[in-house]
Design a protein around this motif. Sequence first.
Motif, mmCIF file in Angstrom:
data_model
loop_
_atom_site.group_PDB
_atom_site.id
_atom_site.type_symbol
_atom_site.label_atom_id
_atom_site.label_comp_id
_atom_site.label_asym_id
_atom_site.label_seq_id
_atom_site.Cartn_x
_atom_site.Cartn_y
_atom_site.Cartn_z
ATOM 1 N N LEU A 20 0.817 -1.213 0.000
ATOM 2 C CA LEU A 20 0.000 0.000 0.000
ATOM 3 C C LEU A 20 0.852 1.265 0.000
ATOM 4 O O LEU A 20 0.550 2.229 -0.704
ATOM 5 N N ILE A 21 1.913 1.251 0.767
ATOM 6 C CA ILE A 21 2.810 2.412 0.786
ATOM 7 C C ILE A 21 3.480 2.590 -0.572
ATOM 8 O O ILE A 21 3.597 3.709 -1.075
ATOM 9 N N SER A 22 3.890 1.478 -1.183
ATOM 10 C CA SER A 22 4.513 1.559 -2.507
ATOM 11 C C SER A 22 3.528 2.082 -3.544
ATOM 12 O O SER A 22 3.882 2.914 -4.390
ATOM 13 N N ALA A 23 2.294 1.602 -3.497
ATOM 14 C CA ALA A 23 1.281 2.084 -4.442
ATOM 15 C C ALA A 23 1.007 3.571 -4.222
ATOM 16 O O ALA A 23 0.858 4.334 -5.190
ATOM 17 N N PHE A 24 0.940 3.984 -2.991
ATOM 18 C CA PHE A 24 0.736 5.393 -2.657
ATOM 19 C C PHE A 24 1.876 6.247 -3.210
ATOM 20 O O PHE A 24 1.648 7.288 -3.832
ATOM 21 N N LEU A 25 3.107 5.800 -2.995
ATOM 22 C CA LEU A 25 4.264 6.520 -3.515
ATOM 23 C C LEU A 25 4.289 6.538 -5.041
ATOM 24 O O LEU A 25 4.606 7.559 -5.655
ATOM 25 N N MET A 26 3.944 5.403 -5.662
ATOM 26 C CA MET A 26 3.933 5.339 -7.123
ATOM 27 C C MET A 26 2.914 6.315 -7.700
ATOM 28 O O MET A 26 3.178 6.979 -8.710
ATOM 29 N N TYR A 27 1.747 6.412 -7.081
ATOM 30 C CA TYR A 27 0.725 7.342 -7.567
ATOM 31 C C TYR A 27 1.250 8.775 -7.534
ATOM 32 O O TYR A 27 1.142 9.502 -8.525
ATOM 33 N N PHE A 28 1.822 9.179 -6.428
ATOM 34 C CA PHE A 28 2.292 10.559 -6.320
ATOM 35 C C PHE A 28 3.543 10.810 -7.162
ATOM 36 O O PHE A 28 3.734 11.922 -7.666
ATOM 37 N N LEU A 29 4.384 9.798 -7.330
ATOM 38 C CA LEU A 29 5.545 9.974 -8.195
ATOM 39 C C LEU A 29 5.141 10.119 -9.659
ATOM 40 O O LEU A 29 5.759 10.877 -10.401
ATOM 41 N N THR A 30 4.108 9.392 -10.085
ATOM 42 C CA THR A 30 3.651 9.556 -11.469
ATOM 43 C C THR A 30 3.045 10.935 -11.684
ATOM 44 O O THR A 30 3.148 11.494 -12.777
ATOM 45 N N GLN A 31 2.422 11.497 -10.665
ATOM 46 C CA GLN A 31 1.874 12.846 -10.773
ATOM 47 C C GLN A 31 2.995 13.886 -10.762
ATOM 48 O O GLN A 31 2.923 14.901 -11.437
ATOM 49 N N LEU A 32 4.014 13.624 -9.997
ATOM 50 C CA LEU A 32 5.122 14.561 -9.859
ATOM 51 C C LEU A 32 6.072 14.508 -11.056
ATOM 52 O O LEU A 32 6.594 15.535 -11.489
ATOM 53 N N LEU A 33 6.297 13.317 -11.585
ATOM 54 C CA LEU A 33 7.211 13.120 -12.711
ATOM 55 C C LEU A 33 6.461 12.455 -13.873
ATOM 56 O O LEU A 33 6.591 11.248 -14.108
ATOM 57 N N VAL A 36 8.384 10.238 -16.755
ATOM 58 C CA VAL A 36 9.113 9.015 -16.415
ATOM 59 C C VAL A 36 8.132 7.844 -16.429
ATOM 60 O O VAL A 36 7.014 7.947 -15.913
ATOM 61 N N SER A 37 8.545 6.731 -17.034
ATOM 62 C CA SER A 37 7.654 5.577 -17.142
ATOM 63 C C SER A 37 7.416 4.929 -15.774
ATOM 64 O O SER A 37 8.213 5.076 -14.845
ATOM 65 N N MET A 38 6.312 4.198 -15.712
ATOM 66 C CA MET A 38 5.963 3.512 -14.457
ATOM 67 C C MET A 38 7.001 2.464 -14.088
ATOM 68 O O MET A 38 7.313 2.274 -12.923
ATOM 69 N N MET A 39 7.551 1.792 -15.088
ATOM 70 C CA MET A 39 8.546 0.762 -14.820
ATOM 71 C C MET A 39 9.809 1.376 -14.226
ATOM 72 O O MET A 39 10.387 0.824 -13.283
ATOM 73 N N SER A 40 10.230 2.523 -14.729
ATOM 74 C CA SER A 40 11.404 3.201 -14.179
ATOM 75 C C SER A 40 11.156 3.647 -12.747
ATOM 76 O O SER A 40 12.022 3.502 -11.881
ATOM 77 N N LEU A 41 9.958 4.188 -12.500
ATOM 78 C CA LEU A 41 9.636 4.616 -11.136
ATOM 79 C C LEU A 41 9.606 3.429 -10.184
ATOM 80 O O LEU A 41 10.078 3.523 -9.054
ATOM 81 N N ALA A 42 9.053 2.314 -10.637
ATOM 82 C CA ALA A 42 9.009 1.119 -9.793
ATOM 83 C C ALA A 42 10.425 0.620 -9.501
ATOM 84 O O ALA A 42 10.727 0.213 -8.378
ATOM 85 N N LEU A 43 11.291 0.680 -10.517
ATOM 86 C CA LEU A 43 12.675 0.266 -10.317
ATOM 87 C C LEU A 43 13.383 1.188 -9.333
ATOM 88 O O LEU A 43 14.078 0.724 -8.422
ATOM 89 N N TYR A 44 13.213 2.497 -9.490
ATOM 90 C CA TYR A 44 13.827 3.449 -8.564
ATOM 91 C C TYR A 44 13.299 3.257 -7.147
ATOM 92 O O TYR A 44 14.063 3.323 -6.176
ATOM 93 N N LEU A 45 12.008 3.019 -7.018
ATOM 94 C CA LEU A 45 11.417 2.801 -5.694
ATOM 95 C C LEU A 45 11.970 1.529 -5.060
ATOM 96 O O LEU A 45 12.321 1.516 -3.872
#
Length: 108
Positions: A20-33, A36-45
Amino acid sequence: MKMKTVQSPIVAKVLLASGLISAFLMYFLTQLLPGVSMMSLALYLALGTTALIAILMSVVIISMTVRQFILRSGGTDTQWLWFPEDPPGLVALRNKRRVVVAAKGDIT
């Protein structure tokens, strides 16, 4: 001494909270950046989380090692400082150690 086992409901709760925390962070990171692709954000996270866990585990292991060294070298556990005197038998152990060290000829 019997080892405690980790119960599966606790593991499930930790995994659910992490997801849940990862999904929450992914949502806000996609809004912020947005570029950047979702796969890259998931890898960085995942890499950031792994690095954070590795750093925290290193700090825990190093601090526990230092504390064990202090206790084995004759230091007093800081939790005993709440009490007005040393724990029972500690004075006798320290005197016994001093006698052994003096017999070896060590000044320290």
